[in-house]
Write a protein that holds these residues in place. Sequence first.
Motif, mmCIF file in Angstrom:
data_model
loop_
_atom_site.group_PDB
_atom_site.id
_atom_site.type_symbol
_atom_site.label_atom_id
_atom_site.label_comp_id
_atom_site.label_asym_id
_atom_site.label_seq_id
_atom_site.Cartn_x
_atom_site.Cartn_y
_atom_site.Cartn_z
ATOM 1 N N LEU A 114 0.814 -1.212 0.000
ATOM 2 C CA LEU A 114 0.000 0.000 0.000
ATOM 3 C C LEU A 114 0.858 1.277 0.000
ATOM 4 C CD1 LEU A 114 -2.898 1.116 0.262
ATOM 5 C CD2 LEU A 114 -2.521 1.172 2.737
ATOM 6 N N VAL A 115 1.776 1.371 0.950
ATOM 7 C CA VAL A 115 2.480 2.648 1.128
ATOM 8 C C VAL A 115 3.333 3.010 -0.105
ATOM 9 C CG1 VAL A 115 4.116 3.931 2.583
ATOM 10 C CG2 VAL A 115 2.357 2.472 3.627
ATOM 11 N N PRO A 116 4.196 2.083 -0.572
ATOM 12 C CA PRO A 116 4.981 2.453 -1.761
ATOM 13 C C PRO A 116 4.094 2.803 -2.960
ATOM 14 C CG PRO A 116 5.795 0.396 -0.817
ATOM 15 C CD PRO A 116 4.541 0.736 -0.085
ATOM 16 N N THR A 117 2.963 2.103 -3.108
ATOM 17 C CA THR A 117 2.079 2.398 -4.245
ATOM 18 C C THR A 117 1.449 3.778 -4.067
ATOM 19 O OG1 THR A 117 1.594 0.043 -4.377
ATOM 20 C CG2 THR A 117 0.140 1.488 -5.622
ATOM 21 N N ALA A 118 1.071 4.098 -2.817
ATOM 22 C CA ALA A 118 0.434 5.396 -2.569
ATOM 23 C C ALA A 118 1.417 6.542 -2.781
ATOM 24 C CB ALA A 118 -0.120 5.430 -1.153
ATOM 25 N N LEU A 119 2.703 6.291 -2.494
ATOM 26 C CA LEU A 119 3.683 7.388 -2.532
ATOM 27 C C LEU A 119 4.382 7.556 -3.884
ATOM 28 C CD1 LEU A 119 5.400 7.017 0.980
ATOM 29 C CD2 LEU A 119 3.590 8.609 0.288
ATOM 30 N N THR A 120 4.326 6.534 -4.727
ATOM 31 C CA THR A 120 5.127 6.611 -5.954
ATOM 32 C C THR A 120 4.650 7.722 -6.902
ATOM 33 O OG1 THR A 120 5.880 5.454 -7.933
ATOM 34 C CG2 THR A 120 3.735 4.815 -7.148
ATOM 35 N N PRO A 121 5.605 8.469 -7.480
ATOM 36 C CA PRO A 121 5.207 9.457 -8.493
ATOM 37 C C PRO A 121 4.948 8.817 -9.853
ATOM 38 C CG PRO A 121 7.546 9.643 -7.973
ATOM 39 C CD PRO A 121 7.026 8.517 -7.146
ATOM 40 N N LEU A 122 5.051 7.466 -9.914
ATOM 41 C CA LEU A 122 4.853 6.797 -11.209
ATOM 42 C C LEU A 122 3.404 6.909 -11.675
ATOM 43 C CD1 LEU A 122 6.264 5.065 -13.365
ATOM 44 C CD2 LEU A 122 5.712 3.033 -12.024
ATOM 45 N N PHE A 123 2.474 6.937 -10.720
ATOM 46 C CA PHE A 123 1.052 6.939 -11.093
ATOM 47 C C PHE A 123 0.347 8.191 -10.567
ATOM 48 C CE2 PHE A 123 2.089 2.344 -10.308
ATOM 49 C CZ PHE A 123 2.222 2.018 -11.645
ATOM 50 N N LEU A 125 -3.030 10.262 -9.068
ATOM 51 C CA LEU A 125 -3.935 9.946 -7.961
ATOM 52 C C LEU A 125 -5.078 9.043 -8.444
ATOM 53 C CD1 LEU A 125 -4.560 10.440 -5.009
ATOM 54 C CD2 LEU A 125 -5.887 12.454 -5.682
ATOM 55 N N GLY A 126 -5.595 9.351 -9.632
ATOM 56 C CA GLY A 126 -6.703 8.566 -10.186
ATOM 57 C C GLY A 126 -6.317 7.098 -10.327
ATOM 58 N N THR A 127 -5.096 6.852 -10.845
ATOM 59 C CA THR A 127 -4.645 5.459 -11.012
ATOM 60 C C THR A 127 -4.484 4.796 -9.652
ATOM 61 O OG1 THR A 127 -3.553 6.000 -13.077
ATOM 62 C CG2 THR A 127 -2.771 4.020 -11.965
ATOM 63 N N LYS A 128 -3.964 5.553 -8.678
ATOM 64 C CA LYS A 128 -3.759 4.957 -7.341
ATOM 65 C C LYS A 128 -5.101 4.570 -6.720
ATOM 66 C CE LYS A 128 0.484 7.457 -6.531
ATOM 67 N NZ LYS A 128 1.140 8.572 -5.862
ATOM 68 N N LEU A 129 -6.112 5.440 -6.888
ATOM 69 C CA LEU A 129 -7.437 5.116 -6.356
ATOM 70 C C LEU A 129 -7.965 3.850 -7.016
ATOM 71 C CD1 LEU A 129 -9.073 8.654 -6.130
ATOM 72 C CD2 LEU A 129 -8.400 7.153 -4.235
ATOM 73 N N ARG A 130 -7.750 3.802 -8.325
ATOM 74 C CA ARG A 130 -8.215 2.641 -9.073
ATOM 75 C C ARG A 130 -7.519 1.364 -8.592
ATOM 76 N NH1 ARG A 130 -9.709 2.068 -15.319
ATOM 77 N NH2 ARG A 130 -10.353 -0.084 -15.049
ATOM 78 N N ARG A 154 -8.143 -3.294 -17.559
ATOM 79 C CA ARG A 154 -9.396 -3.622 -16.876
ATOM 80 C C ARG A 154 -9.227 -3.533 -15.358
ATOM 81 N NH1 ARG A 154 -10.932 -8.534 -16.737
ATOM 82 N NH2 ARG A 154 -9.644 -9.208 -18.490
ATOM 83 N N HIS A 155 -8.033 -3.889 -14.876
ATOM 84 C CA HIS A 155 -7.825 -3.898 -13.421
ATOM 85 C C HIS A 155 -7.274 -2.579 -12.898
ATOM 86 C CE1 HIS A 155 -8.582 -8.138 -12.297
ATOM 87 N NE2 HIS A 155 -8.482 -8.277 -13.608
ATOM 88 N N PHE A 156 -6.302 -2.016 -13.615
ATOM 89 C CA PHE A 156 -5.568 -0.891 -13.014
ATOM 90 C C PHE A 156 -5.605 0.388 -13.848
ATOM 91 C CE2 PHE A 156 -3.239 -4.829 -11.704
ATOM 92 C CZ PHE A 156 -3.654 -4.830 -10.382
ATOM 93 N N GLY A 157 -6.241 0.339 -15.014
ATOM 94 C CA GLY A 157 -6.369 1.547 -15.817
ATOM 95 C C GLY A 157 -5.276 1.697 -16.861
#
Length: 484
Positions: A114-123, A125-130, A154-157
């Motif tokens: 969760l945390v690394p995915t929430a913090l990464t600048p790779l995606f 905010l919309g993608t992270k929510l998805r 389909r899963h992650f956008g």
Amino acid sequence: MRMAIIGGGIAGLAAAYELEKAGAAGSPVDYTLFEERPRLGGSLASEIVDGAVLERGPDSFITEKPAAAELCRELGLGGELLPSNDAARKTFIVVRNRLVALPDGLMFLVPTKLVPTALTPLFSLGTKLRMGLELLHPPRPGSGDESVAALVERHFGKQAVDRLADPLLSGIYGGDATQLSAQTVLPRLVEMERMYGSLTRGMLAAHRKMRSLAKHHSSQTQNRGAAIFTALRGGMQQLVDALVARLDPDRLRTATPVHAIARSGSAWSVDAGNTREQFDAIIMAAPAWVAAQLLAPVDAALGADLGGIPYSSSITVNLVYQESQLGTLPEGFGFLVPAVEGRAMLACTFVHRKFLGRTPPGKAVFRAFLGGMNNESLLGEPDAALVSVVRREMSEVLGAKIFPATAEPEHAQVSRWRRAMAQYAVGHKERMQRVSARVAALPGLRLVGNAYDGIGVPDCIRLGRQAARELAAVPAEQANSRTS
Ligand SMILES: Cc1cc2nc3c(=O)[nH]c(=O)nc-3n(C[C@H](O)[C@H](O)[C@H](O)COP(=O)(O)OP(=O)(O)OC[C@H]3O[C@@H](n4cnc5c(N)ncnc54)[C@H](O)[C@@H]3O)c2cc1C
């Protein structure tokens, strides 16, 4: 039993080695290996230039698949096996000229932390929510094949396709996520979706299962901590040389393309150069598009299926620098470039970081990949133009302080690989079922190489050896119907 091996890449050489062994063990086998080019090894080719190992083709193999390391050990190269330097195993993705590290916890394209995915600048905010909502994705009962891009989107956008699936797959397969088959390339994810709906939940469950299995069965932990990749200290050419050294030179015909094969009764005839020879069996180890042309007169439907397997071309550019010419590189193995970035480069490996001890101290080696399914036209560019594109793009991506465009490489090496990498496109599994059925009806024929059941070096070795073993075990008059 007389056998023809058509193609002297790693799959054909592995088959020849197995036949030599069978012969030495008393099996009445004889073979001739035909190779179109003057050298053996196919895509495996490396050189040592001023002490630096430069790989023109593959630089290593996945440790998890044992066939390559096993063969190396058998050939006396056990001491030459070199694990990747996984302490530095960070991969970056280029996002608008910046290098962004792949977030921790990514497993087969699936975010699990969760945390690394929430913090990464790779995606965004919309993608992270998805990605969070993906946990609620409903199971999908087995339906037909689809592309990797369709599954991931389909899963992650869409952004997960552009910044994750596309660069990872073009880096590995030189391929296009919109064409590659999810069923073949990512079968675990397809199965997880069927069972759990959410890929993240599926991946976490698989991870938990593996951990508890490892705890309870210490025998299964022996590979724990093994490096992801394994190379050879002196380069992949060591494997080719060690194999060739075990083969009878009189059985190897280099610079001898096969231009026709035919079948009459239970015998096969092979036309190569100005000669026609008869064989009891054929191990077809040339690319599927060559196999298609050669086999179409024998079986038109088989030829059509083989000819339908797409191939991508690629270019590798190795650049050797004095480290003193450069700034401090980011800590990692290298970077991948998404197609949406619109660059010629697909990826770049910091070779001196990935495998320690293959580059002299004070030197840095970069291995850039260009080409892929969407950039075939680059193959026609002269070497100097390709080197200058790589130098410019490296400078733009890493920044002029780290990689000044004016810094002259000590050595530059360009290798072109035309239609060398098979693509497992949507429908590959069904295609393989049809191919297996046709091959089973042609006694003595086996198909081996990267087009069928695994793109990497270990898979090609496994298929080559298996085909040879099967044929050597069967009397000539029955050289029959087991599938490729
Ligand atoms: C740039 C690049 C990087 C790669 N990196 C990796 C990696 O890091 N790790 C990994 O595991 N895999 C990697 N791969 C994939 C792997 O190297 C290949 O899938 C594998 O080497 C293919 O082996 P093969 O024997 O099937 O085919 P090839 O190596 O293509 O051999 C086929 C041979 O058939 C010959 N031939 C063609 N037509 C005829 C004819 N008519 N008569 C006689 N001979 C013919 C060709 O000349 C060739 O030598 C990479 C591939 C490339 C191109």
